[in-house]
Design an enzyme around this catalytic site. Structure first.
Site, PDB file in Angstrom:
ATOM      1  N   GLU A  68       0.428  -9.950  -1.285  1.00  0.00           N
ATOM      2  CA  GLU A  68      -1.114 -10.550  -1.373  1.00  0.00           C
ATOM      3  C   GLU A  68      -1.577 -10.290  -3.099  1.00  0.00           C
ATOM      4  O   GLU A  68      -2.046 -11.338  -3.259  1.00  0.00           O
ATOM      5  CB  GLU A  68      -1.769  -9.626  -0.633  1.00  0.00           C
ATOM      6  N   ALA A 119       0.790  -1.169   0.097  1.00  0.00           N
ATOM      7  CA  ALA A 119      -0.067  -0.072  -0.038  1.00  0.00           C
ATOM      8  C   ALA A 119       0.763   1.446  -0.052  1.00  0.00           C
ATOM      9  O   ALA A 119       1.976   1.306   0.666  1.00  0.00           O
ATOM     10  CB  ALA A 119      -0.863   0.016   1.154  1.00  0.00           C
ATOM     11  N   GLY A 155       0.742  -5.643   0.511  1.00  0.00           N
ATOM     12  CA  GLY A 155      -0.321  -5.879  -0.523  1.00  0.00           C
ATOM     13  C   GLY A 155       0.456  -6.211  -1.964  1.00  0.00           C
ATOM     14  O   GLY A 155      -0.313  -6.837  -2.622  1.00  0.00           O
ATOM     15  N   GLU A 214       2.386  -6.036   7.849  1.00  0.00           N
ATOM     16  CA  GLU A 214       1.216  -4.886   8.358  1.00  0.00           C
ATOM     17  C   GLU A 214       1.241  -4.741   9.632  1.00  0.00           C
ATOM     18  O   GLU A 214       0.973  -3.842  10.004  1.00  0.00           O
ATOM     19  CB  GLU A 214       0.040  -5.280   7.713  1.00  0.00           C
TER      20      GLU A 214
END
Length: 266
Positions: free
Chosen positions: A120, A72, A117, A140
């Site tokens: 992910e 992110a 992310g 995170e």
């Protein structure tokens, strides 16, 4: 090869007569950090690819030399109010679920950093090819949140609950060799060859029946986690969806005639 751009930060290239689509994360100045705009573009590109019956495989790559995706965009997030974060959440989710829900096989080509992310997005693919420079992790909890792009659900499905817990709770980074040993990646290749190998794998996949590929993926995804009896019912439904297709008839005919099949895709 043809190219189509989705917003500023996502590029789609078509290979192999359009049957292999390369979805390129193309925000190199930010190491592909996922901003709101980039997330929106990923979702739009995935929607277009999922609806395109010519596409048989999608390969997720990066234009940055030292990173797949660093996760992110925390600089953008730092400027958000709570209301901004609430509004952005569904946009971000659509990017990750867009990749996850593509109806065709997906291959991630990972080099350098694939964090948060970024990892992910790779986990949302069916197969992960990584080179020797890859560094993966879900950090995170070290910044006060949790993996929110599917990491808490996808990682344990790859490596088991206890190993996923260790990796998520410690927020540690895993380098390429250990990542392969743990099952975080499926294929480990020499430095700089991740994209080449992923595209080669995609070309092999794309030579198979498009109807069969979609049905096989559906059976794999829907059957995962079910008990054996229920899983076999999922498989049977997928088999029935292809058994009377034009692809099945062409595949059998091509085999008996000792030629390459010309898939009708229906």
């Amino acid at each position: 090869m043809s190219e189509e751009r989705f917003g500023e930060f996502v590029l789609v290239r078509r290979h192999e007569q359009g049957h292999v689509a390369e979805l390129v994360l193309d925000r190199p100045k930010a190491m592909n950090a996922v901003s709101t705009g980039m997330a929106r573009s990923v979702a739009e590109a995935c929607a277009a690819l999922g609806a395109d019956r010519e596409v048989r495989v999608v390969v997720l790559t990066s234009s940055h030399e030292r990173a797949f995706c660093v996760g992110a965009d925390l600089k953008e997030r730092n400027s958000f109010s709570d209301a901004d974060l609430v509004r952005q959440r569904p946009v971000a989710r659509r990017a990750y679920t867009g990749v996850l829900e593509l109806p065709v096989p997906t291959v991630a080509a990972v080099h350098g950093f694939a964090l948060g992310g970024g990892f992910e997005l790779a986990l949302s693919c069916d197969v992960i090819v990584a080179d020797g420079t890859a560094v993966l992790g879900l950090p995170e909890v070290s910044v006060g949140v949790i993996p929110g792009g599917g990491g808490t659900q996808l990682l344990p499905r790859r490596v088991g609950a206890a190993r996923a817990a260790e990796l998520i709770f410690t927020a540690r980074r895993v380098e390429a060799v250990e990542a392969r040993e743990l099952g975080l990646v499926d294929v480990l290749v020499d430095e700089g060859r991740d994209r080449e190998e992923a595209l080669a794998m995609a070309a092999r996949i794309a030579g198979n029946s498009p109807v069969g590929l979609r049905a096989a993926k559906r059976a794999l995804r829907l059957g995962h986690g079910l008990d054996l009896s229920a899983g076999l019912e999922v498989e049977d439904a997928a088999w029935r969806s292809v058994a009377f297709s034009g692809d099945r008839a062409e595949g059998v005919a091509a085999f008996n005639e000792k030629r390459r099949p010309n898939w009708p895709g229906e």
